[in-house]
Enzyme design. Structure first.
Site, PDB file in Angstrom:
ATOM      1  N   SER A  41       0.821  -1.206   0.000  1.00  0.00           N
ATOM      2  CA  SER A  41       0.000   0.000   0.000  1.00  0.00           C
ATOM      3  C   SER A  41       0.857   1.258   0.000  1.00  0.00           C
ATOM      4  O   SER A  41       2.034   1.240   0.385  1.00  0.00           O
ATOM      5  CB  SER A  41      -0.909   0.012   1.226  1.00  0.00           C
ATOM      6  OG  SER A  41      -0.144   0.204   2.406  1.00  0.00           O
ATOM      7  N   GLU A  83       6.406  -0.811  -5.401  1.00  0.00           N
ATOM      8  CA  GLU A  83       5.317  -1.240  -6.268  1.00  0.00           C
ATOM      9  C   GLU A  83       4.018  -1.058  -5.487  1.00  0.00           C
ATOM     10  O   GLU A  83       3.678  -1.886  -4.637  1.00  0.00           O
ATOM     11  CB  GLU A  83       5.514  -2.701  -6.703  1.00  0.00           C
ATOM     12  CG  GLU A  83       6.759  -2.945  -7.531  1.00  0.00           C
ATOM     13  CD  GLU A  83       6.727  -2.245  -8.885  1.00  0.00           C
ATOM     14  OE1 GLU A  83       5.626  -1.854  -9.330  1.00  0.00           O
ATOM     15  OE2 GLU A  83       7.795  -2.065  -9.490  1.00  0.00           O
ATOM     16  N   CYS A 135      -3.356  -4.785  -7.250  1.00  0.00           N
ATOM     17  CA  CYS A 135      -3.000  -3.398  -7.558  1.00  0.00           C
ATOM     18  C   CYS A 135      -3.322  -3.039  -9.001  1.00  0.00           C
ATOM     19  O   CYS A 135      -3.505  -1.860  -9.323  1.00  0.00           O
ATOM     20  CB  CYS A 135      -1.529  -3.153  -7.263  1.00  0.00           C
ATOM     21  SG  CYS A 135      -0.405  -4.211  -8.187  1.00  0.00           S
TER      22      CYS A 135
END
Length: 483
Positions: A192, A213, A251
């Site tokens: 996150s 990432e 994601c």
């Protein structure tokens, strides 16, 4: 993990291994990659079971997203590794004559990899492949939110890989804090934005480079399509890209869809039919949907629907089973744009549809939000494609499909701005965990005297020409016009 002393001893052993230079050899790197292949083949059933325990993933989804993608990445690395490791010659300007230059990749050293819980096996192995390929020693920190996979990695990796070069350390937030107090040569984090900020802040204390990432609200721009078969295929890809990969807990999953108002009802009806075809009509029927990872995230998703105006925008779904940690695929039409549903990454099975008068308005809408990890655009309009590319910013743009860009080793994967920075996959993983060392060599038999004092007007003119027209400077030099 035991005490801080245990951690310190592990790091000492890893650094000793790196200093021994064992991990730099092509043979060691290949042997470790081949060992991961053996792990995949011999422990496949245990991987299936672990992912089912942690997320309720179907075995085919596990193979597609966790095992097969890792096997593909390893085979690609094995076929290219020798070339990646080799020095790259580079051309020098003639003014450097006689000289040669090359760029030599070298491993960074001791690498820390934090793994996310949503793809807890592949997001451990994929960066590990890059770190090993580049010749590093590694500490792998699995997510405590996927405990079965974390235990599997901790138990199996030492059986197959070099335990003096690659270690798995389990634990929760306290262990992460301990790890971040240490000095690393690289930190790779998937997760996150909130935790990414903490990682980056801790890394700054040691000037440690990081790859983050992260995520973001990945939109789909659904342009008008010319026939029914194209509409059905586009919707199938949206459904697969939203609910078909960890039930929206990814994601790169679809976060919301932008469509012209006149197509909204057609889209909603088609989404409903496809959802029910893929997964079933009720919570009791769902066999191919992953569950929400834990109670905390279940309650977070539930809370997104607490706003009465958000709840009023539900046009399909909306039911849940707290005991099973399942939330029905839910479609919302034009929820309030200032709601948490539309300002935060959803990371779950809720899909807002936002309507615009003209699909071109979607560009301004996306630009009003933080830069996403991916923009998906389902359109055949070439002029519109060019506008999307030139007028928006995102980690990736994928036209006319969803998610497949993640599987392509030829493309870099990573974000921009709040969706992260750094990139990996294929050669880009090797580069992420390498330092490209510039090497220049010259001989002693020729010298450019204009670089030295005493200064005079000729030398200034000569240097001006050399910097402006490199080849001309060399011609002057060859003619002996120097002082």
């Amino acid at each position: 993990m035991g005490t801080m002393m245990d951690l310190d001893q592990s790091l000492v052993e890893l650094r000793q291994t790196f200093r021994s230079r064992r991990t730099r050899s092509l043979e060691w790197r290949k042997s470790q990659l081949q060992a991961i292949l053996q792990l995949l083949r011999k422990k496949e059933d245990k991987i299936f079971n672990a992912l089912h325990q942690d997320l309720g993933k179907h075995p085919i989804e596990v193979y597609r997203d966790e095992i097969g993608v890792v096997e593909k990445s390893i085979n690609h690395a094995l076929s290219c590794l020798e070339k990646w490791m080799g020095p790259k010659k580079t051309r020098l300007p003639l003014v450097f004559f006689p000289a040669s230059a090359q760029v030599l990749p070298e491993p960074l050293g001791l690498v820390l990899i934090f793994v996310s819980w949503n793809f807890p096996f592949s997001l451990a192995m994929d960066p590990l492949i890059g770190a090993i390929s580049a010749g590093n020693v590694v500490v792998l920190k699995p997510s405590e939110h996927a405990p079965a996979t974390s235990s599997l990695l901790s138990e199996t990796i030492p059986l197959f890989l070099d335990s003096k070069a690659i270690k798995v350390i389990e634990g929760g937030a306290e262990v992460c804090e301990q790890l971040l107090q240490k000095k690393w040569d690289k930190i790779f984090f998937t997760g996150s934005q909130r935790v990414g900020r903490l990682i980056m802040s801790a890394a700054a204390n040691h000037l440690t480079p990081v790859t983050l990432e992260l995520g973001g609200k990945c939109p789909v721009i659904l342009d008008s399509l010319s026939n029914l078969s194209e509409i059905k295929l586009a919707v199938k890809r949206i459904v697969g890209g939203k609910w078909g990969s960890c039930n929206g807990q990814a994601c790169i999953a679809v976060d919301y869809v932008l469509v012209e108002d006149r197509f909204a009802s057609v889209l909603i009806n088609s989404l409903q039919r496809t959802i029910e075809k893929f997964y079933g009509k009720t919570l009791d029927e769902y066999q191919n949907l992953s569950r929400v990872v834990n109670k905390h995230h279940f309650n977070r998703l539930r809370s997104l629907l607490d706003d009465p105006l958000v709840a009023a925008s539900i046009v399909y779904g909306g039911s849940w089973d707290e005991e099973k940690l399942m939330i029905q695929p839910t479609i919302l039409l034009n929820p309030p744009l200032n709601s948490e549903l539309m300002t935060e990454e959803i990371f779950g099975p809720l899909l807002p549809i936002i309507t615009v008068d003209k699909i071109e308005e979607s560009i301004d809408f996306i630009n009003s939000m933080p830069k996403p990890l991916v923009i998906y655009a389902l359109t055949k309009n070439e002029a519109f494609k060019k506008r999307i590319l030139s007028e928006t910013s995102s980690g990736t743009v994928t036209f006319n499909d969803i998610l497949i860009q993640f599987l392509c080793d030829a493309l870099p994967f990573g974000g921009v701005g709040p969706s992260g920075f750094g990139r990996y996959h294929g050669k880009y993983s090797f580069d992420t965990f390498s330092h490209e060392k510039a090497v220049l060599q010259r001989s002693y038999w020729f010298e450019l005297e204009a670089r030295y004092p005493p200064w005079n007007d000729f030398k200034l003119k000569f240097l001006r020409l050399t910097y402006k027209f490199d080849y001309f400077g060399l011609i002057l030099l060859m003619l002996g016009l120097k002082k």
